[in-house]
Design a protein around this motif. Structure first.
Motif: not given
Length: 152
Positions: A6-8, A14-18, A22-25, A35-39
């Motif tokens: 995942v690259t900036a 944005v869709a991938v980070i979203d 959810a997985l990170r949560y 907060e997870h999306r921002a991190e």
């Protein structure tokens, strides 16, 4: 399954980070998904971190790993810098098929690219599943620690 970084700057991230949020949560439900999306966006933009996503045949994110480059002392390690596996998660329906191992191998490759000779990680004392994962993927237990705190 395929694993991607995942690259900036990549289009559509944005869709991938979203989805990865959810997985990170699911792994760390102590913060909300925003907060997870921002991190995750911050990690994806950092040269000292990597966020990897495992995608199903339908391009659905079903697992992820994140790692950082740690230059400070890492418990149990002898070199610096050290690639450090910060978190790894595979969605329940996709477990026990080697996907976590593939994510870990991708983190290892990232660490080698940065000149690291060690990969560090940690797990809570009561997390027997994480202990088995680490042992089955070549990690050696180096020490156990209990952290203390005293309010001042």
């Amino acid at each position: 399954m395929r694993i991607e970084r995942v690259t900036a700057e990549a289009t559509g991230q944005v869709a991938v980070i979203d989805a990865v949020a959810a997985l990170r949560y699911a792994l760390w439900p102590v913060e909300d998904e925003a907060e997870h999306r921002a991190e995750l966006a911050e990690l994806a933009a950092s040269p000292d971190a990597v966020v990897l996503v495992a995608l199903s045949e339908d391009a659905e994110p079903v697992g992820y790993a994140e790692a950082s480059l740690r230059r400070d002392y890492v418990n149990g390690c002898e070199t610096s810098p050290v690639a450090f596996l910060e978190g790894i998660f595979v969605a329940p329906g996709y477990r026990l098929h080697g996907l976590a191992g593939e994510l870990c191998e991708a983190v290892e490759a990232w660490g080698r690219e940065l000149g690291c000779s060690e990969l560090g990680s940690d797990a809570l004392l009561e997390n027997a599943v994480a202990h088995r994962f680490h042992q089955s993927h070549g990690f050696e237990e180096r020490e156990r620690v209990v952290y203390y705190r005293k309010k001042l």
